[in-house]
Scaffold this motif. Structure first.
Motif, short mmCIF file in Angstrom:
data_model
loop_
_atom_site.label_atom_id
_atom_site.label_comp_id
_atom_site.label_asym_id
_atom_site.label_seq_id
_atom_site.Cartn_x
_atom_site.Cartn_y
_atom_site.Cartn_z
N HIS A 1 35.37 49.54 43.77
CA HIS A 1 34.49 48.48 43.26
C HIS A 1 34.28 47.41 44.32
O HIS A 1 35.18 47.13 45.12
N ASP B 1 41.92 52.10 44.40
CA ASP B 1 42.03 50.75 43.83
C ASP B 1 43.48 50.48 43.43
O ASP B 1 43.73 49.67 42.55
N ASP C 1 41.59 43.85 46.98
CA ASP C 1 41.05 44.30 45.69
C ASP C 1 39.58 43.94 45.61
O ASP C 1 39.23 42.88 45.18
N ASP C 2 38.64 44.79 46.01
CA ASP C 2 38.90 46.16 46.39
C ASP C 2 38.07 46.51 47.63
O ASP C 2 37.87 47.66 47.96
N GLU D 1 33.82 45.91 37.84
CA GLU D 1 35.17 46.32 37.45
C GLU D 1 36.01 45.14 37.03
O GLU D 1 36.80 45.22 36.08
N GLU D 2 35.87 44.03 37.71
CA GLU D 2 36.70 42.87 37.43
C GLU D 2 36.22 42.12 36.19
O GLU D 2 36.82 41.12 35.80
#
Ligand code: BES
Ligand code: ZN
Length: 458
Positions: free
Chosen positions: A86, A184, A123-124, A157-158
């Motif tokens: 991501h 990840d 990340d990431d 994603e977050e």
């Protein structure tokens, strides 16, 4: 051929870092709508980079932030792999605790270990670029990749991956591959790589308690008026019992105990619980009584309050009874816990505790079940061999307390298993101020992927 690829990676490391820095400069914070154009800019940057490598790559719209999808169809044998990472990042607050601006990446020397410091370094984006740079080296040296590669790079994603399931379902045929590679996750320690075989799931829920129709003077109304801060605090305080267990009815349905095979793997890892907590300035495990720290973070479900909002929180002091207060709560799930039932149980629990003269509003923030992947299989075996060759030790098979929604969604929507391999470290400060990624992680990650791609082709 592999040796030449590895040499190209080492010789090209400064260029690889430059490109990573380019991506790190883009403020792709997915949860904050104000940054949507920057999330889009990161997607454009990636698509351009991948087209430059000769891949068919495009930015694909969703109802939320876009996906970047790329294909390389030049390999003539081996399995077809789908790489996932991501490109969105977490918010940077508290900004004042950063030693340098979060979107101005820097190389910092930490006692002989060089680190890349920026939001997303680990990340990431750093991890994402380990794979891209491995592909670059293969294409440069061999003219093509050892196996057929597709990529899906996510921008949400977050913030809960809301568009992922619909996107994968709508593009099944295009994206289905033999195995997914997900970058990840973390290494076991700086010298031992890991393959992650368990993740916790997550239910995110926000609730707001509203009382009076305006903020009130706490002297003139205090004593008579209901204070929503107190209501929210009491609800939160009731979520755990004295043993640290979550009190929601039915919460532990489907949790189950860790199978002996996995327990034996964990026992062999030599986890240093005191060092783990000591590394962040803590001493005493605060979770469920009677469980080891490794169980507490890998195999037991939790409820955590991630944010509380209510009343006056600015400088100085203000005597006010706020009209509303809210909290953001996340549940980490394991085993067969059902995200929908947990959300329902939580909402019922809150509703029962909202007193007269108050109402409550809820907002869902994503849901994914816990998952456990098979720890045998030919692709895992090949990847383990490649990692062993690079790092000179047996890769650890580990769990992780974090959540990566795509792994479950790939299984559900496309029937695909994932190999979760990443090079982050526990001290990378992901989601915290001063996030970093060791240059050794970055270099070792690129070299590892170069080897994994070769091993998968065997
Ligand atoms: N990369 C992390 C999760 C992770 C970190 C897994 C280290 C294994 C090792 C991921 O980006 C993350 O933080 N996910 C969020 C998902 C949530 C916002 C839906 C999480 O776990 O909180
Ligand atoms: Zn991540």
């Amino acid at each position: 051929m592999l040796e030449a690829v590895l040499k190209t990676i080492d010789d090209g490391l400064p260029g690889s870092l430059d490109r990573l820095f380019g991506l790190l400069r883009i403020e792709s914070i997915s949860t904050d709508p104000a940054f949507a154009p920057r999330v889009r800019a990161a997607a454009d940057w990636l698509a351009k980079e991948l087209v430059g490598l000769g891949l068919e790559a495009s930015v694909r719209p969703t109802r939320g932030h876009p996906m970047v999808v790329a294909h390389d169809r030049n390999a003539d044998h081996g399995p077809h792999v789908l790489f996932y990472a991501h490109y969105d990042v977490q918010p940077v607050d508290p900004l004042g605790e950063w030693a340098s601006p979060p979107f101005e990446p820097r190389l910092v020397d930490a006692g002989g270990r060089e680190r890349i410091v920026a939001r997303g370094a680990s990340d990431d984006k750093g991890q994402l670029m380990t794979f891209v740079e491995a592909c670059r080296a293969w294409i440069k040296v061999a003219g093509k990749l050892p196996v057929r590669v597709s990529m899906i790079l996510e921008g949400e994603e977050e913030s809960g991956s809301a568009s992922l399931m619909p996107f994968l379902a709508a593009n099944r045929e295009e994206l289905r591959a033999d195995v997914a590679l997900v970058c990840d996750t973390a290494m076991w320690n700086p010298s031992r790589p890991a393959v992650t075989i368990m993740l916790r799931g997550l239910v995110g829920e926000e609730f707001t308690v509203i009382a009076a129709d305006r903020d009130l003077h706490s002297g003139l109304f205090g004593g008579a008026a209901r204070n929503p801060n107190h209501v929210v605090a009491a609800i939160i305080a009731g979520l755990h019992d004295a043993e640290g267990r979550v009190t929601l009815p039915g919460f532990y349905d489907g949790v189950g105990e860790t199978p002996d095979g996995i327990r034996a793997i964990w026992d062999s890892l030599g986890f240093d619980a005191a060092g783990f907590l000591g590394g962040v300035g803590l001493e005493v495990p605060a979770g469920e009584a009677g469980r080891s720290v490794l169980e507490q973070i890998w195999s037991r479900p939790t409820a955590e309050v991630n944010g509380m909002i209510g009343g006056y929180t600015g400088d100085g002091f203000k005597t006010v009874i706020p009209s509303r207060a809210s909290a953001k709560v996340s549940f980490r799930l394991v085993g067969d816990q059902d995200p929908a039932r947990i959300r329902d149980a939580f909402r019922a629990y809150v509703r029962e505790r909202v007193p007269v003269d108050c109402r409550v509003e809820f907002k869902a923030h994503g849901a994914s079940p816990g998952l456990r992947l098979p720890y045998d299989g030919v692709y895992l075996e090949r990847a383990r061999n490649a990692l062993r060759d690079e790092w000179g030790v047996e890769p650890a098979l580990v769990g992780s307390g974090g959540s990566i929604p795509v792994v479950g969604v790939l299984k559900q929507a496309l029937g695909m298993d994932s190999l979760m391999i990443g090079f982050a470290l526990d001290d990378d400060r992901i989601h915290s101020p001063n996030e970093k990624y060791d240059v050794a992680s970055f270099r070792g990650g690129i070299r590892s992927w170069a080897r994994v791609l070769a091993a998968l082709a065997e």
